[in-house]
Design a protein around this motif. Structure first.
Motif, PDB file in Angstrom:
ATOM      1  N   ASP A 204      -3.008   3.701  -9.506  1.00 43.36           N
ATOM      2  CA  ASP A 204      -3.621   2.944  -8.200  1.00 43.36           C
ATOM      3  C   ASP A 204      -5.198   3.229  -8.502  1.00 43.36           C
ATOM      4  O   ASP A 204      -5.706   4.327  -8.422  1.00 43.36           O
TER       5      ASP A 204
ATOM      6  N   ILE B 150      -1.705  -1.808   8.482  1.00 39.68           N
ATOM      7  CA  ILE B 150      -2.774  -1.792   7.263  1.00 39.68           C
ATOM      8  C   ILE B 150      -4.122  -2.319   7.594  1.00 39.68           C
ATOM      9  O   ILE B 150      -4.195  -3.343   8.123  1.00 39.68           O
ATOM     10  N   GLU B 151      -5.085  -1.684   7.236  1.00 34.31           N
ATOM     11  CA  GLU B 151      -6.295  -1.839   7.368  1.00 34.31           C
ATOM     12  C   GLU B 151      -7.325  -2.571   6.364  1.00 34.31           C
ATOM     13  O   GLU B 151      -8.256  -3.384   6.876  1.00 34.31           O
ATOM     14  N   SER B 152      -6.973  -2.605   5.250  1.00 35.40           N
ATOM     15  CA  SER B 152      -7.343  -3.288   3.935  1.00 35.40           C
ATOM     16  C   SER B 152      -7.332  -4.802   4.213  1.00 35.40           C
ATOM     17  O   SER B 152      -5.966  -5.234   4.711  1.00 35.40           O
TER      18      SER B 152
ATOM     19  N   GLU C  41       0.935  -1.068  -0.093  1.00 31.13           N
ATOM     20  CA  GLU C  41       0.177   0.052   0.051  1.00 31.13           C
ATOM     21  C   GLU C  41       0.695   1.223   0.052  1.00 31.13           C
ATOM     22  O   GLU C  41       0.574   2.129   0.750  1.00 31.13           O
TER      23      GLU C  41
ATOM     24  N   ASN D 279      -2.342   5.864   7.886  1.00 32.43           N
ATOM     25  CA  ASN D 279      -1.873   5.351   6.606  1.00 32.43           C
ATOM     26  C   ASN D 279      -0.969   6.326   5.794  1.00 32.43           C
ATOM     27  O   ASN D 279      -0.851   6.277   4.455  1.00 32.43           O
TER      28      ASN D 279
ATOM     29  N   ASN E 216     -12.353   4.402  -4.461  1.00 36.37           N
ATOM     30  CA  ASN E 216     -12.676   4.883  -3.309  1.00 36.37           C
ATOM     31  C   ASN E 216     -13.268   6.123  -3.216  1.00 36.37           C
ATOM     32  O   ASN E 216     -14.256   6.695  -2.462  1.00 36.37           O
TER      33      ASN E 216
ATOM     34  N   CYS F  31      -7.381   1.657  -6.952  1.00 35.85           N
ATOM     35  CA  CYS F  31      -8.325   1.813  -5.700  1.00 35.85           C
ATOM     36  C   CYS F  31      -8.757   3.504  -5.317  1.00 35.85           C
ATOM     37  O   CYS F  31      -9.568   3.524  -4.729  1.00 35.85           O
TER      38      CYS F  31
ATOM     39  N   PRO G  10      -2.703  -7.335  -5.304  1.00 32.61           N
ATOM     40  CA  PRO G  10      -3.844  -7.657  -4.110  1.00 32.61           C
ATOM     41  C   PRO G  10      -3.316  -8.951  -3.662  1.00 32.61           C
ATOM     42  O   PRO G  10      -3.453  -9.974  -4.153  1.00 32.61           O
TER      43      PRO G  10
ATOM     44  N   PRO H 246      -4.244  -6.432   1.164  1.00 26.81           N
ATOM     45  CA  PRO H 246      -3.049  -5.473   0.996  1.00 26.81           C
ATOM     46  C   PRO H 246      -2.667  -5.748  -0.317  1.00 26.81           C
ATOM     47  O   PRO H 246      -2.556  -6.892  -0.766  1.00 26.81           O
ATOM     48  N   ARG H 247      -2.129  -4.507  -1.099  1.00 26.85           N
ATOM     49  CA  ARG H 247      -1.451  -4.610  -2.395  1.00 26.85           C
ATOM     50  C   ARG H 247       0.124  -4.616  -2.128  1.00 26.85           C
ATOM     51  O   ARG H 247       0.419  -3.452  -1.530  1.00 26.85           O
TER      52      ARG H 247
END
Length: 890
Positions: free
Chosen positions: A567, A42-44, A34, A330, A573, A569, A97, A47-48
């Motif tokens: 990115d 990391i909250e996802s 990320e 983050n 988002n 995402c 991912p 994670p990527r």
């Protein structure tokens, strides 16, 4: 200009690679999750992962990758206890991912990767890297704690509690947050090296917590956990109307440490009702006004286990705050960066003792002092001296920007603020005991810890200083949020400034994590109507107006993030926010014409002293609004295309056509003249394709005529300036773009440089030619908006351009300009470093480029180029590697 093109031996060698070159290895490096290296939160749930390739072999791309992940680095090396392993035949090496089993909150995961290239070389496994998952609301056992009664004191409260650990410690992880700002300690040692934590977010929606590995700070036996709090943005003064406690009136601490013992057991150390509190030596701290520190009130050793004088400390108050708004940090934290020695110490005509550090910077001064008890030393901060050489602070408005230190009895100490920062070059020192020497003072720059990604240099020293000023404007205003200015009573996340400067910012530094964090607040503070506040986080409680060029940050920055970092995402988002902003404009635009509401317009454009022939650079605000309406709609269309939202894409394409038709009916004469015949009007209309194609070139010609009529000076403000030179180049007027860039008289980019600036000014003439100042109520000497020219400099002087999102494809297209004989630049892209360097000598243009593995590039040389087959071409397509090109220019 006639140009003959020569392929160098380097390029020819690329076509016939020897077996010796094929034997060279490929390596994997710079692993990130990320956008971060070894992140601690990391909250996802997916994670990527990203990595870069390193090889001396030309034309190298990735054919496949293999990733393995586990919870123990030793096991990974031996292929034991692997929780996820994947092999894929693909060139994807950024933002891959995770698709394995569910990841556990608070758990640390280790990973490594290896790749196979298109030459059938397989890399060794990379170094093992890691990430730690964030925790959820249910994982918190700590309590929010505060002063025992109403938090009415300006002084910073101290908190502490002793613990005894009876086992050997394997690891310890701390989770810390606050309402206000915190500094936390274990056994007297500061936790982490970040400042102004937990950072500034839209506190009404979410507050960040930070994660730290504190294994080295804890010990078997007696320990003390401690912390000090400051007002910060949460409770201190913020905004224009002296508002305080905007987010809350009580500072509070939340701290939790998970200890893993060597025997496998676990213990939680956490804030609770058993902690104690007292007031410390920080008597007041404020973002705008500075800090007051009384060394006589220090509680010596208060954060150490040996401290026993806490019998008169009071029990804390437990606050019933929720954990639901807590989010893991983050973004890159604010850290100490460069240090500056004193340039000189002088007396002003008014008798003040002034220290010059030679650079306008943001941070603070470390002061070494020793004197009689109660000696008061006052440090005041300013950006400039006035025409007579006196200390000048009128442009700070009501911000004191002042640190006051009261000394203990003849004990040498080094002082610096805890919860405040200043924007300054000059320091006024009052009350210093004895003779002040350069060794007693050091200026420390603080800003978000963003790695430098770009370099830029030319044969023109004024341009090099301009680049320096752009970078330092970014450093000074990227202190956790992208502020407009760092010194006066403002320091707010103005959306118009941020969108104007984003592209340049992304060349200079890795701003991926910085803007990911800020965009969360753009989305959080967006009004239900879809309008975007003027500042983010929103402390102005602005109405539902939504100003053109400011609210458009909702579309411009997400698209910019996608195009620079690849990115998707970000687009996912932010898509609903982007759409809501465009729909908000549509709701305010009968017949798709946005001709109502409040707008800032082309902020701080050049205002001539006289206007006898009607050339005043005042651009119709609604014309500007219509242009940005179209631009945001186009970016929404782009995002819908990337995300596969075909119905949205079609709907907004139809809408965009009507928006442009409305513009042409309202603001364009049949012969192609705009109702506002200003530089900004033509720049925006051309940049956003508002005109029929057959009228665009003549509009560009009118733009050039306007520039020439002002003696090769620009007249644009915050909204027109970022696109001015881009439009000129696009329509064949690069020479005029260079004329503007190299203009040394007001208004121009180099005028402040000639006046001694070390950052970008808010106004073109912040200091007038006669040495007097512009309007002091709005005259910052550290404002990055006009630094947006950096984007054009990188893309056109050096010629580094992305041709595909994330720089998967690159375009190298340098453009010559008068008086510049050499230029070089580099950019660390998601795939690695791309560089472009050229020199013009005796009619020969020599270009050297380097292209990172797993990418390709198109090189476009100046002019028309004769090739070896007798035809003409001005371009070459190349793979990764280093190359040289030459052309003869007559």
């Amino acid at each position: 200009m006639r140009t003959i093109f020569f392929f160098s031996l380097l390029m020819l060698a690329n076509a016939f690679t020897s077996p010796l070159v094929y034997a060279q290895k490929i390596n994997v490096f710079d692993l990130k999750v990320e956008h971060q290296s070894n992140p601690l939160c990391i909250e996802s749930g997916a994670p990527r992962m990203s990595w870069k390739l390193q090889t001396a072999l030309k034309n190298t791309s990735q054919n496949s990758y293999e990733i393995r992940i586990g919870t123990d680095p030793k096991d990974i090396k031996t292929n034991k206890n692997i929780i996820w392993r994947v092999s894929k035949k693909t060139s994807q090496s950024i933002l891959v991912p995770y698709e394995g089993p569910s990841l556990k909150p608070g758990c640390r995961y280790f990973w490594q990767v290896r790749v196979t290239d298109n030459h059938n070389n397989t890399s060794p496994w990379s170094e093992i890297q890691s990430w730690r998952m964030g925790i959820t609301a249910s994982d918190w056992t700590a309590k929010w704690i505060a002063l025992p009664s109403a938090d009415t004191t300006k002084a910073s409260p101290l908190f502490r509690k002793a613990y005894r650990l009876n086992k050997d410690i394997k690891s310890a992880t701390a989770y810390v947050s606050a309402r206000g700002l915190y500094e936390a300690y274990i056994n007297g040692q500061r936790i982490g090296d970040a400042y102004f934590m937990p950072g500034w977010t839209s506190y009404k929606h979410h507050i960040q917590y930070q994660t730290y590995d504190v294994t080295a700070l804890l010990k078997k036996g007696d320990n003390v956990l401690a912390a000090m709090l400051g007002d910060g943005w949460y409770k201190g003064r913020i905004g224009f109307s002296h508002q305080k406690a905007f987010y809350g009136d009580t500072r509070a601490l939340l701290l939790q440490i998970e200890v893993q013992y060597s025997d496998g057991s676990r213990e939680i150390l956490a804030t609770d009702g058993q902690w104690k509190t007292a007031v410390g030596p920080v008597l007041a701290s404020d973002i705008y006004d500075g800090e007051i520190y009384d060394a006589r009130l220090e509680k010596k050793g208060w954060a150490h286990p040996e401290y026993t004088e806490d019998t008169d400390w009071q029990p804390v108050r437990v606050m019933e705050y929720s954990y639901d708004s807590l989010v893991g940090m983050n973004a890159p934290p604010v850290k100490k960066q460069e240090r500056f020695k004193v340039k000189n110490i002088t007396r002003t005509p008014q008798g003040d003792l002034i220290v010059d550090f030679g650079q306008n910077l943001v941070g603070w001064v470390e002061l070494k002092a020793m004197g009689a008890q109660g000696t008061k030393i006052t440090l005041s901060h300013a950006e400039v001296l006035d025409k007579a050489g006196n200390f000048y602070t009128t442009n700070l408005r009501t911000a004191k920007q002042q640190n006051i230190y009261l000394l203990d009895d003849n004990t040498e100490q080094i002082f610096s603020p805890h919860f405040s920062f200043q924007g300054f070059r000059y320091l006024k020192v009052e009350g210093y005991p004895g003779e002040l020497t350069p060794e007693d003072l050091t200026a420390v720059a603080l800003y978000s810890d963003m790695p430098q990604t770009g370099t830029f240099e030319t044969s023109n020293p004024l341009l090099n200083q301009l680049q320096h000023n752009i970078v330092w404007g970014q450093k000074g205003n990227f202190v956790d949020v992208p502020t407009d200015c760092p010194q006066r009573d403002e320091r707010l996340g103005w959306t118009g400034d941020a969108q104007a400067f984003f592209n340049t910012a992304a060349f200079n530094m890795d701003v991926s994590g910085f803007f990911v964090k800020w965009l969360l607040d753009v989305r959080a503070d967006q009004h239900a109507s879809g309008s975007i506040p003027f500042v983010i986080p929103d402390v102005l409680t602005s109405n539902d107006a939504g100003a053109a060029g400011w609210g458009d940050v909702a579309t411009i920055v997400p698209w910019g993030m996608y195009y620079v970092y690849g990115d998707t995402c970000i687009l996912e988002n932010q898509y609903s926010s982007m759409q809501a902003w465009v729909d908000f404009i549509t709701a305010k635009s009968p017949q798709h014409l946005w001709n109502n509401g409040f707008h800032f317009g082309d902020w701080l454009f050049y205002r001539p002293d006289d206007d006898n022939d009607g050339r005043a650079a005042v651009t119709d605000k609604y014309l500007i609004a219509q242009c940005f309406y179209a631009h945001s709609t186009q970016l929404l269309i782009n995002a819908a295309n990337v995300l596969g939202k075909t119905e949205d894409e079609k709907r907004y394409k139809d809408q965009l056509e009507r928006i442009k038709q409305a513009f042409q009916q309202e603001y364009l004469t049949p012969n192609g003249r705009l109702v506002s015949s200003t530089q900004t009007a033509y720049v925006l209309a051309l940049q956003f394709d508002m005109l029929p194609e057959n009228l665009r070139q003549q509009a560009a010609n009118r733009l050039v005529e306007n520039i020439r009529s002002y003696g090769n000076h620009l007249t644009t403000g915050f909204l027109g300036t970022p696109y001015l030179c881009h439009v000129l180049t696009r329509f064949g007027h690069t020479e005029t773009a260079y004329d503007l860039l190299l203009q040394e008289t007001y208004p121009s980019w180099l005028y402040p440089v000639k006046m001694g600036a070390t950052t970008i000014w808010e106004r073109w003439d912040g200091i007038k030619p006669d040495g007097t100042f512009q309007t002091p109520s709005m005259n910052s000497y550290n404002h990055y908006a006009y630094g947006a020219i950096g984007d054009w400099m990188y893309k056109n002087i050096a010629g580094i351009n992305p041709d595909e999102a994330g720089y998967k494809k690159i375009r190298i297209e340098p453009r010559l300009g008068r008086g510049i004989t050499t230029a070089s630049a580099s950019l660390d892209t998601p795939y690695g470093v791309v560089s472009s360097s050229w020199k013009l000598e005796n009619g020969i243009f020599k270009l050297s480029v380097s292209i990172p593995p797993n990418t390709t590039a198109t090189v476009i040389m100046p002019g028309r180029i004769a090739n070896t087959n007798g035809g003409q071409s001005n371009s070459a397509i190349i793979g990764s590697g280093s190359y040289s090109f030459e052309s003869e220019i007559e």
